[in-house]
Design a protein around this motif. Structure first.
Motif, PDB file in Angstrom:
ATOM      1  N   THR A  77       0.896  -1.333  -0.023  1.00 40.35           N
ATOM      2  CA  THR A  77      -0.013   0.098  -0.067  1.00 40.35           C
ATOM      3  C   THR A  77       0.962   1.223   0.002  1.00 40.35           C
ATOM      4  N   LEU A  78       0.535   2.190  -0.988  1.00 43.68           N
ATOM      5  CA  LEU A  78       1.244   3.642  -0.898  1.00 43.68           C
ATOM      6  C   LEU A  78       0.362   4.767  -0.277  1.00 43.68           C
ATOM      7  N   THR A  79       1.063   5.236   0.748  1.00 44.58           N
ATOM      8  CA  THR A  79       0.649   6.244   1.372  1.00 44.58           C
ATOM      9  C   THR A  79       0.489   7.440   0.513  1.00 44.58           C
ATOM     10  N   ARG A  80      -0.362   8.551   0.879  1.00 46.97           N
ATOM     11  CA  ARG A  80      -0.396   9.589   0.012  1.00 46.97           C
ATOM     12  C   ARG A  80       0.902  10.539   0.043  1.00 46.97           C
ATOM     13  N   ASP A  81       1.658  10.549   0.953  1.00 46.71           N
ATOM     14  CA  ASP A  81       3.007  11.038   1.275  1.00 46.71           C
ATOM     15  C   ASP A  81       4.141  10.212   0.942  1.00 46.71           C
ATOM     16  N   SER A  82       3.804   9.189   0.264  1.00 40.95           N
ATOM     17  CA  SER A  82       5.087   8.311  -0.034  1.00 40.95           C
ATOM     18  C   SER A  82       6.087   9.239  -0.810  1.00 40.95           C
ATOM     19  N   THR A  83       7.431   8.754  -0.772  1.00 42.43           N
ATOM     20  CA  THR A  83       8.450   9.395  -1.414  1.00 42.43           C
ATOM     21  C   THR A  83       9.085   8.471  -2.682  1.00 42.43           C
ATOM     22  N   ASP A  84       9.512   9.215  -3.689  1.00 43.94           N
ATOM     23  CA  ASP A  84      10.067   8.205  -4.728  1.00 43.94           C
ATOM     24  C   ASP A  84      11.540   8.272  -4.319  1.00 43.94           C
ATOM     25  N   GLU A  85      12.185   7.140  -3.974  1.00 44.87           N
ATOM     26  CA  GLU A  85      13.424   6.668  -3.458  1.00 44.87           C
ATOM     27  C   GLU A  85      14.194   6.515  -5.066  1.00 44.87           C
ATOM     28  N   LEU A  86      13.604   6.395  -6.111  1.00 46.55           N
ATOM     29  CA  LEU A  86      14.422   6.249  -7.379  1.00 46.55           C
ATOM     30  C   LEU A  86      14.033   7.351  -8.342  1.00 46.55           C
ATOM     31  N   THR A  87      14.527   8.382  -8.572  1.00 47.27           N
ATOM     32  CA  THR A  87      14.037   9.543  -9.267  1.00 47.27           C
ATOM     33  C   THR A  87      14.380   9.127 -10.825  1.00 47.27           C
ATOM     34  N   SER A  88      13.652  10.129 -11.809  1.00 50.34           N
ATOM     35  CA  SER A  88      14.076   9.914 -13.155  1.00 50.34           C
ATOM     36  C   SER A  88      15.198  10.681 -13.656  1.00 50.34           C
ATOM     37  N   ARG A  89      15.866  11.489 -12.917  1.00 47.93           N
ATOM     38  CA  ARG A  89      17.047  12.213 -13.337  1.00 47.93           C
ATOM     39  C   ARG A  89      18.268  12.197 -12.359  1.00 47.93           C
ATOM     40  N   ASP A  90      19.405  12.415 -13.034  1.00 47.63           N
ATOM     41  CA  ASP A  90      20.570  12.280 -12.376  1.00 47.63           C
ATOM     42  C   ASP A  90      20.894  13.493 -11.214  1.00 47.63           C
ATOM     43  N   ALA A  91      21.868  13.740 -10.755  1.00 48.14           N
ATOM     44  CA  ALA A  91      22.249  14.735  -9.955  1.00 48.14           C
ATOM     45  C   ALA A  91      22.387  16.115 -10.679  1.00 48.14           C
ATOM     46  N   ALA A  92      22.688  15.904 -11.888  1.00 54.87           N
ATOM     47  CA  ALA A  92      22.925  17.262 -12.806  1.00 54.87           C
ATOM     48  C   ALA A  92      21.268  17.624 -13.489  1.00 54.87           C
ATOM     49  N   GLY A 133      13.999   7.332 -29.088  1.00 54.11           N
ATOM     50  CA  GLY A 133      15.452   8.010 -28.605  1.00 54.11           C
ATOM     51  C   GLY A 133      15.414   8.602 -27.490  1.00 54.11           C
ATOM     52  N   ALA A 134      13.969   8.537 -26.822  1.00 51.23           N
ATOM     53  CA  ALA A 134      14.081   9.133 -25.286  1.00 51.23           C
ATOM     54  C   ALA A 134      14.630   8.398 -24.553  1.00 51.23           C
ATOM     55  N   PRO A 135      15.512   9.021 -23.736  1.00 46.67           N
ATOM     56  CA  PRO A 135      15.954   8.176 -22.479  1.00 46.67           C
ATOM     57  C   PRO A 135      14.840   7.433 -21.838  1.00 46.67           C
ATOM     58  N   VAL A 136      15.412   6.588 -21.003  1.00 48.27           N
ATOM     59  CA  VAL A 136      14.455   5.581 -20.344  1.00 48.27           C
ATOM     60  C   VAL A 136      13.828   6.375 -19.238  1.00 48.27           C
ATOM     61  N   GLY A 137      14.718   7.381 -18.519  1.00 49.30           N
ATOM     62  CA  GLY A 137      14.269   8.187 -17.540  1.00 49.30           C
ATOM     63  C   GLY A 137      13.023   8.892 -17.829  1.00 49.30           C
ATOM     64  N   GLN A 192      19.634  15.774 -15.383  1.00 47.93           N
ATOM     65  CA  GLN A 192      19.429  15.131 -16.768  1.00 47.93           C
ATOM     66  C   GLN A 192      18.464  13.750 -16.393  1.00 47.93           C
ATOM     67  N   LEU A 193      17.542  13.512 -17.581  1.00 42.55           N
ATOM     68  CA  LEU A 193      16.877  12.271 -17.395  1.00 42.55           C
ATOM     69  C   LEU A 193      17.942  10.945 -17.566  1.00 42.55           C
ATOM     70  N   LEU A 194      17.729  10.089 -16.831  1.00 40.44           N
ATOM     71  CA  LEU A 194      18.690   8.718 -16.751  1.00 40.44           C
ATOM     72  C   LEU A 194      18.562   8.325 -18.110  1.00 40.44           C
ATOM     73  N   SER A 195      19.774   7.791 -18.601  1.00 36.42           N
ATOM     74  CA  SER A 195      19.697   7.214 -19.771  1.00 36.42           C
ATOM     75  C   SER A 195      19.591   5.509 -19.747  1.00 36.42           C
ATOM     76  N   THR A 196      19.536   5.044 -18.287  1.00 36.73           N
ATOM     77  CA  THR A 196      20.006   3.755 -18.141  1.00 36.73           C
ATOM     78  C   THR A 196      19.062   3.431 -16.819  1.00 36.73           C
ATOM     79  N   LEU A 197      18.485   2.247 -16.688  1.00 36.98           N
ATOM     80  CA  LEU A 197      17.835   2.007 -15.356  1.00 36.98           C
ATOM     81  C   LEU A 197      18.827   2.111 -14.119  1.00 36.98           C
ATOM     82  N   PRO A 198      18.137   2.454 -13.041  1.00 39.52           N
ATOM     83  CA  PRO A 198      18.850   2.594 -11.749  1.00 39.52           C
ATOM     84  C   PRO A 198      19.031   1.036 -10.969  1.00 39.52           C
TER      85      PRO A 198
END
Length: 181
Positions: free
Chosen positions: A46-61, A120-124, A63-69
């Motif tokens: 079950t997800l709470t309304r306030d669940s946080t995403d531990e895996l984001t779509s972007r890197d530290a800079a 051609g879009a990054p997987v992120g 940019q959308l991730l081009s590989t899966l984490p």
């Protein structure tokens, strides 16, 4: 009138019983459950309304991730296929061409995953669209856990490869196993 008397006694008795059985509060005790608690734990996953995403779509800079984490394996693709069938196929179709049952009923068609732009879009990008929504597609952030969104993104990549792998990239045995046509 005498026939209504038993019914009236029953109704009045029921009203009195409801008065004596007030609603339970969260931390009250209860003899109904074995653990003696009124509050129940939520079902697994079950997800709470306030669940946080531990895996984001972007890197530290940013940019959308081009590989899966996470590593890609059969279990991840199977999970992505299962989640895709539940959440995505109704609009995007089983094979990702945007011809699911919802557009067949007159709603706007989503883009095909097999266009040059999306191949051609990054997987992120796919994870981010599932997370935030896009166009008429609403956000699935509160409905699909982040790891499952990544599994869906991996499965979308597998769909894309299934339709656009050049024959020259296959070994001879695999090419010979393909049906003619």
């Amino acid at each position: 009138m005498k026939a209504l008397l038993p019914l009236m006694v029953f109704v009045l008795a029921a009203c009195d019983q409801m008065r004596e059985d007030p609603a339970k509060r969260t931390y009250d005790t209860s003899s109904f459950f074995d653990d003696g608690k009124v509050a129940r734990n939520p079902p697994a996953g079950t997800l709470t309304r306030d669940s946080t995403d531990e895996l984001t779509s972007r890197d530290a800079a940013g940019q959308l991730l081009s590989t899966l984490p996470m590593p890609i394996d059969r279990a991840l693709l199977d999970r992505g296929h299962e989640r895709y069938q539940i959440f995505c196929a109704v609009c995007h179709g089983d094979d990702g061409y945007g011809d699911g049952i919802v557009p067949q009923r007159g709603f706007p068609s989503p883009p095909s995953f097999h266009t040059d732009r999306l191949r051609g879009a990054p997987v992120g990008y796919f994870h981010e669209v599932i997370t935030q929504g896009y166009g008429v597609m609403f956000s699935y952030a509160s409905r699909v856990p982040s790891r499952d969104r990544w599994a869906i993104a991996a499965y979308i990549r597998a769909l894309q490869l299934s339709q656009h792998t050049p024959l020259s990239s296959l070994d001879e045995e695999t090419r010979n196993a393909l049906p003619d046509g």
